[in-house]
Design a protein around this motif. Sequence first.
Motif, mmCIF file in Angstrom:
data_model
loop_
_atom_site.group_PDB
_atom_site.id
_atom_site.type_symbol
_atom_site.label_atom_id
_atom_site.label_comp_id
_atom_site.label_asym_id
_atom_site.label_seq_id
_atom_site.Cartn_x
_atom_site.Cartn_y
_atom_site.Cartn_z
ATOM 1 N N ASN A 140 0.834 -1.205 0.000
ATOM 2 C CA ASN A 140 0.000 0.000 0.000
ATOM 3 C C ASN A 140 0.868 1.253 0.000
ATOM 4 O OD1 ASN A 140 -2.396 -1.516 0.189
ATOM 5 N ND2 ASN A 140 -2.202 -1.649 2.417
ATOM 6 N N THR A 141 0.529 2.201 -0.846
ATOM 7 C CA THR A 141 1.260 3.460 -0.887
ATOM 8 C C THR A 141 0.645 4.443 0.098
ATOM 9 O OG1 THR A 141 1.851 3.160 -3.215
ATOM 10 C CG2 THR A 141 2.065 5.368 -2.311
ATOM 11 N N SER A 142 1.366 4.712 1.169
ATOM 12 C CA SER A 142 0.997 5.766 2.090
ATOM 13 C C SER A 142 1.847 6.985 1.728
ATOM 14 C CB SER A 142 1.217 5.319 3.539
ATOM 15 O OG SER A 142 0.853 6.340 4.448
ATOM 16 N N SER A 143 2.490 7.594 2.702
ATOM 17 C CA SER A 143 3.278 8.804 2.489
ATOM 18 C C SER A 143 3.954 9.143 3.810
ATOM 19 C CB SER A 143 2.360 9.957 2.057
ATOM 20 O OG SER A 143 2.978 11.217 2.212
ATOM 21 N N ILE A 144 4.961 10.003 3.768
ATOM 22 C CA ILE A 144 5.465 10.513 5.033
ATOM 23 C C ILE A 144 4.361 11.265 5.774
ATOM 24 C CG2 ILE A 144 7.879 10.625 4.347
ATOM 25 C CD1 ILE A 144 7.436 13.697 3.993
ATOM 26 N N SER A 145 3.321 11.697 5.037
ATOM 27 C CA SER A 145 2.165 12.322 5.672
ATOM 28 C C SER A 145 1.378 11.334 6.513
ATOM 29 C CB SER A 145 1.241 12.944 4.617
ATOM 30 O OG SER A 145 1.872 14.029 3.988
ATOM 31 N N GLY A 146 1.754 10.060 6.452
ATOM 32 C CA GLY A 146 1.144 9.071 7.314
ATOM 33 C C GLY A 146 1.762 9.029 8.697
ATOM 34 N N VAL A 147 2.902 9.717 8.870
ATOM 35 C CA VAL A 147 3.572 9.691 10.177
ATOM 36 C C VAL A 147 3.924 11.076 10.708
ATOM 37 C CG1 VAL A 147 4.493 7.361 9.979
ATOM 38 C CG2 VAL A 147 5.786 9.264 9.013
ATOM 39 N N VAL A 148 3.922 12.093 9.844
ATOM 40 C CA VAL A 148 4.210 13.457 10.285
ATOM 41 C C VAL A 148 3.263 14.424 9.588
ATOM 42 C CG1 VAL A 148 6.660 13.008 10.709
ATOM 43 C CG2 VAL A 148 5.927 13.844 8.458
ATOM 44 N N ALA A 149 3.158 15.623 10.123
ATOM 45 C CA ALA A 149 2.404 16.681 9.460
ATOM 46 C C ALA A 149 3.341 17.450 8.532
ATOM 47 C CB ALA A 149 1.798 17.631 10.491
ATOM 48 N N GLY A 150 2.758 18.207 7.623
ATOM 49 C CA GLY A 150 3.544 19.074 6.771
ATOM 50 C C GLY A 150 3.760 18.575 5.368
ATOM 51 N N GLY A 151 3.423 17.303 5.107
ATOM 52 C CA GLY A 151 3.606 16.775 3.760
ATOM 53 C C GLY A 151 2.372 16.904 2.893
ATOM 54 N N GLY A 152 1.289 17.412 3.471
ATOM 55 C CA GLY A 152 0.041 17.576 2.736
ATOM 56 C C GLY A 152 -0.925 18.374 3.577
ATOM 57 N N GLY A 153 -2.169 18.451 3.125
ATOM 58 C CA GLY A 153 -3.192 19.142 3.883
ATOM 59 C C GLY A 153 -3.918 18.207 4.830
ATOM 60 N N ILE A 154 -5.008 18.695 5.410
ATOM 61 C CA ILE A 154 -5.711 17.935 6.440
ATOM 62 C C ILE A 154 -6.317 16.642 5.898
ATOM 63 C CG2 ILE A 154 -7.929 19.156 6.146
ATOM 64 C CD1 ILE A 154 -6.368 18.000 9.501
ATOM 65 N N LEU A 185 6.162 4.613 2.328
ATOM 66 C CA LEU A 185 5.877 5.992 2.722
ATOM 67 C C LEU A 185 6.840 6.938 2.000
ATOM 68 C CD1 LEU A 185 4.676 4.155 5.011
ATOM 69 C CD2 LEU A 185 5.202 5.999 6.598
ATOM 70 N N PRO A 186 6.538 7.313 0.772
ATOM 71 C CA PRO A 186 7.437 8.212 0.041
ATOM 72 C C PRO A 186 7.400 9.633 0.588
ATOM 73 C CG PRO A 186 5.980 6.978 -1.450
ATOM 74 C CD PRO A 186 5.434 6.844 -0.064
ATOM 75 N N GLY A 187 8.506 10.326 0.385
ATOM 76 C CA GLY A 187 8.552 11.759 0.622
ATOM 77 C C GLY A 187 8.243 12.471 -0.676
ATOM 78 N N ALA A 188 9.033 13.479 -1.011
ATOM 79 C CA ALA A 188 8.806 14.227 -2.245
ATOM 80 C C ALA A 188 9.292 13.416 -3.438
ATOM 81 C CB ALA A 188 9.540 15.559 -2.192
ATOM 82 N N VAL A 189 8.383 13.135 -4.361
ATOM 83 C CA VAL A 189 8.697 12.359 -5.560
ATOM 84 C C VAL A 189 8.233 13.150 -6.769
ATOM 85 C CG1 VAL A 189 8.423 10.147 -6.748
ATOM 86 C CG2 VAL A 189 8.276 10.250 -4.242
ATOM 87 N N GLU A 190 9.058 13.200 -7.793
ATOM 88 C CA GLU A 190 8.669 13.931 -9.000
ATOM 89 C C GLU A 190 7.735 13.073 -9.846
ATOM 90 O OE1 GLU A 190 10.500 16.281 -12.870
ATOM 91 O OE2 GLU A 190 11.851 15.168 -11.551
#
Length: 252
Positions: A140-154, A185-190
Amino acid sequence: MVGRLEGSVAVVTGAGSGIGRAIAERFAAEGATVSVWDLDEKDAAGTVDALTERGAKSAACAVDVADGASVGRAAERSLAAFGRVDILVNNAGVFDYYAPVLDTSEEQWDRILGVNLKGMFLVTKSLLPALLDGGGTVVNTSSISGVVAGGGGIAYTSSKHGVIGFTRQLAADYGKQGVRANAILPGAVETPMTRPILEQGDAAILETVRSVPAQRHAQPAEIANLALFLASDESSFVHGSSYVIDGGWTAL
């Protein structure tokens, strides 16, 4: 040499572009047959064309993962075409461009959660019986937004936190029956979805991306390499885990 996924059948959602397409290409290169699911039928067909040119077996399914009927039709089509599913990659997702609560409409909330979390539930439920038949793997593709704030919106951050919980419970419920489930959990990906942000986004966000230890954003192929590990037998003892791949963003 025999590929690491030789003889397996994989379903990859959101595989028409970006990370999903890179995963489909990597899996095919390792011997998998790939069912390419995407909302955009043209994009899905483009990925299939690329895989076919490389000698891989593949088929496209136009599907809205947030719609149960659409998912059901895609599952039936994939199983009819290939007979089974060994690997499921729930990658389809949409972004909310950092919208906070007061700037998020009910419609936007429903759309983000509908694709990113409900869609994962619907797709997994539709294919889980097939995965259980032979002992399958879910990535499953989550994101660093799955563990910290600041990588996306609410809405995005809430949905990606939910993906991690979904993954852990899926592993707990079905691991003993032979189905492994893990999250990346990817960070910034182009990708086509993030390129506008990386090129002309908020200055603070761009500075964060550039200040990570890796000093750059990731390419989709780098995320695909991690997905390959989790889909293959090389990760046979990995259950319910979440793998951060963010160039060091969350280490700061």
